[in-house]
Scaffold this active site. Structure first.
Site, PDB file in Angstrom:
ATOM      1  N   CYS A  22      46.723  43.153  49.306  1.00  0.00           N
ATOM      2  CA  CYS A  22      46.155  42.284  48.278  1.00  0.00           C
ATOM      3  C   CYS A  22      45.503  41.101  48.970  1.00  0.00           C
ATOM      4  CB  CYS A  22      47.266  41.801  47.344  1.00  0.00           C
ATOM      5  SG  CYS A  22      46.708  40.703  46.033  1.00  0.00           S
ATOM      6  N   LEU A  23      44.318  40.719  48.512  1.00  0.00           N
ATOM      7  CA  LEU A  23      43.640  39.553  49.103  1.00  0.00           C
ATOM      8  C   LEU A  23      44.472  38.280  48.921  1.00  0.00           C
ATOM      9  CD1 LEU A  23      39.919  40.214  48.093  1.00  0.00           C
ATOM     10  CD2 LEU A  23      40.896  40.270  50.401  1.00  0.00           C
TER      11      LEU A  23
ATOM     12  N   HIS B 241      47.225  41.929  37.955  1.00  0.00           N
ATOM     13  CA  HIS B 241      46.895  40.518  38.228  1.00  0.00           C
ATOM     14  C   HIS B 241      46.594  39.769  36.929  1.00  0.00           C
ATOM     15  CE1 HIS B 241      46.831  39.993  42.544  1.00  0.00           C
ATOM     16  NE2 HIS B 241      46.052  41.050  42.746  1.00  0.00           N
TER      17      HIS B 241
ATOM     18  N   GLN C 202      42.934  35.710  40.559  1.00  0.00           N
ATOM     19  CA  GLN C 202      43.048  35.410  41.992  1.00  0.00           C
ATOM     20  C   GLN C 202      42.119  34.284  42.437  1.00  0.00           C
ATOM     21  OE1 GLN C 202      42.631  39.836  42.957  1.00  0.00           O
ATOM     22  NE2 GLN C 202      43.836  39.092  44.693  1.00  0.00           N
TER      23      GLN C 202
ATOM     24  N   GLY D 140      39.124  45.241  45.571  1.00  0.00           N
ATOM     25  CA  GLY D 140      39.312  44.797  44.191  1.00  0.00           C
ATOM     26  C   GLY D 140      39.664  43.323  44.157  1.00  0.00           C
TER      27      GLY D 140
ATOM     28  N   HIS E 187      46.371  47.990  39.919  1.00  0.00           N
ATOM     29  CA  HIS E 187      46.722  46.798  40.709  1.00  0.00           C
ATOM     30  C   HIS E 187      46.003  45.554  40.148  1.00  0.00           C
ATOM     31  CE1 HIS E 187      47.338  44.701  44.769  1.00  0.00           C
ATOM     32  NE2 HIS E 187      46.418  43.947  44.188  1.00  0.00           N
ATOM     33  N   GLU E 188      44.720  45.694  39.849  1.00  0.00           N
ATOM     34  CA  GLU E 188      43.932  44.538  39.381  1.00  0.00           C
ATOM     35  C   GLU E 188      44.307  44.133  37.956  1.00  0.00           C
ATOM     36  OE1 GLU E 188      42.519  42.965  41.606  1.00  0.00           O
ATOM     37  OE2 GLU E 188      42.519  44.553  43.109  1.00  0.00           O
TER      38      GLU E 188
HETATM   39  C1  QAP Z   1      44.089  46.174  45.746  1.00  0.00           C
HETATM   40  O1  QAP Z   1      43.365  44.974  47.623  1.00  0.00           O
HETATM   41  C2  QAP Z   1      44.456  47.517  46.319  1.00  0.00           C
HETATM   42  O2  QAP Z   1      45.885  41.988  53.674  1.00  0.00           O
HETATM   43  C3  QAP Z   1      42.915  45.521  46.415  1.00  0.00           C
HETATM   44  O3  QAP Z   1      44.138  40.957  55.430  1.00  0.00           O
HETATM   45  C4  QAP Z   1      44.808  47.662  47.648  1.00  0.00           C
HETATM   46  O4  QAP Z   1      41.293  44.577  48.332  1.00  0.00           O
HETATM   47  C5  QAP Z   1      44.481  48.599  45.511  1.00  0.00           C
HETATM   48  C6  QAP Z   1      42.761  42.866  52.005  1.00  0.00           C
HETATM   49  C7  QAP Z   1      45.150  48.903  48.151  1.00  0.00           C
HETATM   50  C8  QAP Z   1      44.811  49.837  46.025  1.00  0.00           C
HETATM   51  C9  QAP Z   1      45.137  50.006  47.336  1.00  0.00           C
HETATM   52  C10 QAP Z   1      44.105  42.741  52.267  1.00  0.00           C
HETATM   53  C11 QAP Z   1      41.866  42.347  52.913  1.00  0.00           C
HETATM   54  C12 QAP Z   1      42.249  43.513  50.788  1.00  0.00           C
HETATM   55  C13 QAP Z   1      44.557  42.115  53.409  1.00  0.00           C
HETATM   56  C14 QAP Z   1      42.477  44.527  48.556  1.00  0.00           C
HETATM   57  C15 QAP Z   1      43.645  41.581  54.323  1.00  0.00           C
HETATM   58  C16 QAP Z   1      42.296  41.684  54.071  1.00  0.00           C
HETATM   59  C17 QAP Z   1      43.034  43.964  49.783  1.00  0.00           C
HETATM   60 CO    CO Z   2      45.648  42.011  44.532  1.00  0.00          CO
END
Ligand code: QAP
Ligand code: CO
Length: 166
Positions: A90-91, A136, A50, A45, A132-133
């Site tokens: 989270c990215l 943001h 972001q 997401g 989550h999004e």
């Molecule tokens: C939000 O998060 C989310 O630390 C989206 O090194 C996450 O896409 C919602 C990511 C989990 C529900 C459950 C994170 C990629 C991506 C990192 C993401 C990383 C590389 C996170």
């Molecule tokens: Co995020």
């Protein structure tokens, strides 16, 4: 075109995004660039906030084979039910994952990539990711749900990583 993802604690991640007035080609181009960025960074997401754009637009794809891109414009959660604890990352906070409590089921409405009004019910990862999004878009990060102690540990490690790079 790949976009640059802002990293916590960038103050721009705290801005509140404004509604999209009209879904145009430029809106679709932004959504496509965000999807490209999200896939390239191995995310599920990504919200416009972001990438430094304060518009109420987010993209997600929670499918196993990355075959279900979704574009949500002006999303609104109409109802939440149930509770689930999900291990979130989270990215914008790369390398950190912590459990967060969320609603397990949501009723949501939004405009899709074509500007078509969609109203639907989601559960599981799709529901958690949308919450989550949407956070943001309101300047909220998953670390805000953690204890002050956990959050300050994350801040310290990030500050140290920055110092080591500089
Ligand atoms: C939000 O998060 C989310 O630390 C989206 O090194 C996450 O896409 C919602 C990511 C989990 C529900 C459950 C994170 C990629 C991506 C990192 C993401 C990383 C590389 C996170
Ligand atoms: Co995020």
């Amino acid at each position: 075109m790949k976009l640059t993802v802002l990293h916590y604690p960038d103050p721009r991640l705290r801005l509140t995004a404004r509604p999209v007035k009209e879904v145009r080609d430029s809106t679709r181009r932004l959504a496509d660039d965000m999807l490209e960025t999200m896939y390239d960074e191995r995310g599920i997401g990504l919200a416009a906030t972001q990438v430094g754009i304060t518009k109420r637009l987010l993209v997600m794809d929670v499918s196993e084979d990355k075959s279900e891109p979704r574009v949500l414009i002006n999303p609104v959660i109409l109802n939440k039910s149930g509770v689930v604890e999900s291990n979130e990352g989270c990215l914008s906070v790369p390398g950190f994952y912590e459990p967060v409590r969320r609603a397990s089921r949501i009723e949501i409405e939004y405009l899709d990539r074509d500007g078509t009004h969609v109203r639907t019910e989601w559960e599981g990862l799709q529901a958690v990711c949308a919450q989550h999004e949407i956070d943001h878009l309101n300047g909220k990060l998953f670390v805000d749900y953690l204890s002050a102690l956990k959050r300050s540990r994350i801040r310290k490690r990030i500050d140290k990583q920055r110092r080591d790079i500089a």
